[in-house]
Scaffold this active site. Structure first.
Site, PDB file in Angstrom:
ATOM      1  CG  ASN A   1      11.897  78.161  32.891  1.00  0.00           C
ATOM      2  OD1 ASN A   1      10.909  77.723  33.319  1.00  0.00           O
ATOM      3  ND2 ASN A   1      12.944  78.077  33.469  1.00  0.00           N
ATOM      4  CD  GLU A   2      11.769  79.494  37.137  1.00  0.00           C
ATOM      5  OE1 GLU A   2      12.913  79.779  37.609  1.00  0.00           O
ATOM      6  OE2 GLU A   2      10.676  78.837  37.801  1.00  0.00           O
TER       7      GLU A   2
ATOM      8  CE1 TYR B   1       9.306  72.834  41.537  1.00  0.00           C
ATOM      9  CE2 TYR B   1       9.909  75.007  40.931  1.00  0.00           C
ATOM     10  CZ  TYR B   1       9.779  73.814  40.724  1.00  0.00           C
ATOM     11  OH  TYR B   1      10.267  73.246  39.377  1.00  0.00           O
TER      12      TYR B   1
ATOM     13  CD  GLU C   1      15.622  71.887  34.180  1.00  0.00           C
ATOM     14  OE1 GLU C   1      14.651  72.068  35.142  1.00  0.00           O
ATOM     15  OE2 GLU C   1      16.200  73.221  33.891  1.00  0.00           O
TER      16      GLU C   1
ATOM     17  CD  GLN D   1      12.814  68.846  36.672  1.00  0.00           C
ATOM     18  OE1 GLN D   1      13.464  67.787  36.022  1.00  0.00           O
ATOM     19  NE2 GLN D   1      13.251  69.943  36.813  1.00  0.00           N
TER      20      GLN D   1
ATOM     21  CD  GLU E   1       9.686  74.952  36.354  1.00  0.00           C
ATOM     22  OE1 GLU E   1      10.283  74.938  37.340  1.00  0.00           O
ATOM     23  OE2 GLU E   1      10.271  75.166  35.450  1.00  0.00           O
TER      24      GLU E   1
HETATM   25  O1  AHR Z   1      12.464  72.425  38.481  1.00  0.00           O
HETATM   26  C1  AHR Z   1      13.825  72.802  38.883  1.00  0.00           C
HETATM   27  C2  AHR Z   1      14.036  74.295  38.454  1.00  0.00           C
HETATM   28  O2  AHR Z   1      13.066  75.196  38.948  1.00  0.00           O
HETATM   29  C3  AHR Z   1      13.701  74.828  37.134  1.00  0.00           C
HETATM   30  O3  AHR Z   1      14.909  74.466  36.125  1.00  0.00           O
HETATM   31  C4  AHR Z   1      13.322  76.361  37.073  1.00  0.00           C
HETATM   32  O4  AHR Z   1      12.516  76.606  35.982  1.00  0.00           O
HETATM   33  C5  AHR Z   1      12.691  76.307  38.397  1.00  0.00           C
HETATM   34  O5  AHR Z   1      13.356  77.534  39.277  1.00  0.00           O
END
Ligand code: AHR
Length: 500
Positions: A172-173, A247, A24, A352, A303
Site C-alpha cells: 500500500n502506498e 482524498y 484499517e 473509511q 482510498e
Molecule cells: O486512510 C488513511 C491513510 O491514508 C491510509 O492509511 C493511507 O494509505 C493513506 O495515506
C-alpha cells in the site's frame, strides 16, 4: 434544465465493487467501531462484531471490504493476529495515534466480519516491512485446501475450511508510508511478490492489485506499468488491478479545514476538488492504455473521500471527523463518476467505513449514527450490478471563485436486472433549486419513485440528534409518456427509480 437518457445504449457493467469500503487498524474503526470483543456484555455482538453496525452495513449492500490498511498494512505481520488471543503479540500502532494494538482482531475475525456482511474480501499484504515468505504463507493460510503447513495451522486455530480471498493488494502506498520506494524499485518487488500470491483454487481466483499512484503522480503510473509490462509473458494473470488514491482536502494537505464549519466558498472548493478525480481517472487510464491496450488491468480507487482536520478534542492520530450534507454531495459526485467510468474503474473503496475520515457510520460507546454519506450509499446501491446507460444533463457553471467553478447538476443512470432505470442526480448549488425536464428515448414510463438526501449544507447527525439528515421520500415528480419533470432542491442528492 434538460435531462436526456437513452436506455438502448448501454455503456458498461457497474461492478458492485464500485461501492466498496475500507477498514484499517486506525483510531476507532476496527476496535470500538466494528469489533468490541466476544466477551463484551454491554454492546450486543455476534462473535465480537457489533450487531447495530453490521445490520446498518448490510442494509447498504457492502460489496467488498479492504483490510488491514492503509499504512498499517505495511507494518502488519499477520501471524501476530492468529491463535489464542491471550498469546497474541501486542504492538504499538506507530502510524496511527501510538496506541497499543493487541491483535485481537486478525485474519479469522476479518473473515468472520465479511461472512456476517456477506461481502467480498480484499486483503492488503505487507511489502514495506514484510517478506515474500510471509506474504506467500498468508495466502496459503487463508486459501489452501488440503495438507500443508499453513492449512494445518489454520485448522489448529479453529477453521478447517479455506476462506475465499477475492482481492489481494501487494503493498500500500509504497511510494510513501509503504517503504518510500521509486516506481521501478517497487515494480520489481511487485513482479517478485505477486508470483507467490498463488491461486490454489482455480474456481476462486485471487485478483492481484498492484500499488498505484497518489493523486497526479503520473510518473509513478508510467514507471510501474513500464517495468511490470516489460516482458510480454507478464501480460496475463499477473496484474488485475492498479490502485489510485485521492482524498478531497478542501484547504490543502496541511490545513485541511473543519468538517462542519465552512462557508460557501469552501463548499464549492470542496466539490470542485472532488470533481478533479475525473481528470485523474482519465490521465492515469491513458497511461495504463499504453501498456494494457485491452483493459485487462482495472483501476482500483481503493482510498477516496474527504479528509478534514479531526474533531476538536479527539486524538489527531485517529482521524475522526463529522460528516455533513457536503459529504453527501462528495459521495454522490464520486459515485456518479465511478459509474460513468465503469469500463476502467473496477473497484472503489471509501475511506473509511466506521469512525475514520468520511465514515458511513459513527459510534460513541453503545450508540451509533448513520452519516449523510451512509444515506447516499443507501440510494446508490441500486446501481450495483447494473448496466450504465447513456445520459446527459444540462447544467450551468456555478461557484464563487473562478478557480473552483462547478457544474450545477451531475448525473449517472443505470438499468438494473429487472429493467428498472436508476437515475442519481446531484445538485451542487448551495442555494438554488433546478427544474429538470427529462426525456427517456423510445420509452413509455409506467411509474416513478424517488428518494432524496439533502438540506442546508452544514446539517449533520449527532448522537443527540441522529436523524437530522436522513433519506426522505421524493414524490414531486410528474411523468407522462417518455417525459419526466421534477425540481431538485439545492444541495441534495436525488435517486429516481423508473419502471418502463
Ligand atoms: O486512510 C488513511 C491513510 O491514508 C491510509 O492509511 C493511507 O494509505 C493513506 O495515506
Amino acid at each position: 434544465m434538460k435531462l436526456y437518457i437513452n436506455p438502448k445504449n448501454t455503456l458498461g457493467h457497474i461492478n458492485p465493487e464500485l461501492q466498496g469500503h475500507f477498514s484499517e487498524h486506525l483510531g476507532r474503526c476496527i476496535y470500538e467501531g466494528i469489533y468490541v470483543g466476544e466477551d463484551n456484555k454491554d454492546i450486543p455482538n455476534v462473535n465480537g462484531m457489533r450487531c447495530d453496525v453490521v445490520e446498518a452495513l448490510k442494509q447498504i449492500n457492502i460489496p467488498v471490504l479492504r483490510w488491514p490498511g492503509g499504512c498499517f498494512a505495511d507494518e502488519y505481520h499477520w501471524k501476530d493476529g492468529i491463535g489464542p488471543k491471550e498469546t497474541r503479540k501486542k504492538m504499538i500502532n506507530t502510524h496511527w495515534g501510538g496506541v497499543v494494538e493487541d491483535n485481537s482482531f486478525g485474519t479469522h475475525e476479518f473473515m468472520e466480519l465479511c461472512r456476517q456482511l456477506g461481502c467480498k474480501t480484499y486483503i492488503n499484504g505487507n511489502v514495506g516491512s514484510g517478506t515474500v515468505q510471509e506474504m506467500s504463507e498468508w495466502v496459503e493460510y487463508m486459501t489452501f485446501e488440503g495438507v500443508s503447513p499453513m492449512a494445518d495451522l489454520r485448522a489448529k486455530n479453529g477453521h478447517e475450511d479455506p476462506w475465499r480471498v477475492d482481492y489481494f493488494g501487494v503493498g500500500n502506498e509504497n511510494w510513501g508510508c509503504g517503504g518510500n520506494m521509486t516506481p521501478e524499485y517497487y515494480a520489481n518487488l511487485y513482479r517478485r511478490y505477486q508470483t507467490y500470491v498463488r491461486t490454489y483454487n482455480h474456481e476462486k481466483p485471487i485478483s492481484k492489485i498492484c500499488c498505484g499512484a497518489n493523486v497526479d503522480d503520473y510518473g509513478w503510473t508510467d514507471g510501474v506499468m513500464s517495468t511490470c509490462f516489460r516482458s510480454p509473458e507478464f501480460l496475463h494473470g499477473f496484474m488485475d488491478g492498479l490502485s489510485l488514491h485521492y482524498y478531497t482536502h478542501p484547504e490543502g494537505w496541511i490545513e485541511k479545514g473543519s468538517a462542519t464549519e465552512f462557508d460557501e466558498k469552501v463548499w464549492y472548493k470542496t466539490l470542485s476538488k472532488t470533481l478533479y478525480i475525473e481528470d485523474l481517472i482519465n490521465h492515469h487510464a491513458a497511461i495504463m492504455d499504453k501498456y494494457d491496450k485491452h483493459h485487462k488491468v482495472g483501476m482500483i480507487i481503493d482510498e477516496w473521500g474527504t479528509w478534514y482536520t479531526c474533531e476538536p478534542g479527539t486524538n489527531p492520530g485517529f482521524l475522526y471527523q463529522q460528516n455533513t450534507i457536503r459529504d453527501a454531495l462528495v459521495a454522490g459526485l464520486n459515485l456518479n463518476i465511478f459509474n460513468k467510468h465503469c469500463d476502467r474503474v473496477k473497484m472503489a473503496n471509501i475511506a473509511q467505513m466506521v469512525n475514520v475520515l468520511q465514515a458511513v457510520i459513527l459510534t460513541d460507546g453503545d450508540k451509533m449514527i448513520k452519516t449523510p454519506t451512509y444515506h447516499v450509499f443507501d440510494m446508490f446501491k441500486h446501481h450495483q450490478d447494473g448496466e450504465l446507460v447513456e445520459s446527459f444533463i444540462e447544467s450551468e457553471k456555478i461557484g464563487l471563485e473562478d478557480e473552483f467553478m462547478v457544474p450545477s447538476l451531475q448525473e449517472s443512470v443505470s438499468m438494473d436486472k429487472e429493467g428498472r432505470l436508476h437515475i442519481t442526480i446531484n445538485n451542487l448549488s448551495a442555494d438554488k433549486a433546478y427544474n429538470v425536464d427529462g426525456l427517456i428515448a423510445d420509452a413509455k414510463i409506467l411509474s416513478v419513485s424517488g428518494e432524496i438526501v439533502g438540506g442546508e449544507m452544514h446539517e449533520h447527525n449527532t448522537f443527540e440528534e441522529p436523524e437530522k439528515v436522513t433519506k426522505r421520500m421524493f414524490k414531486d415528480v410528474s411523468a407522462s409518456g417518455d417525459r419526466i419533470n421534477f425540481t431538485i432542491p439545492a444541495s441534495s442528492v436525488l435517486h429516481l427509480s423508473i419502471v418502463l
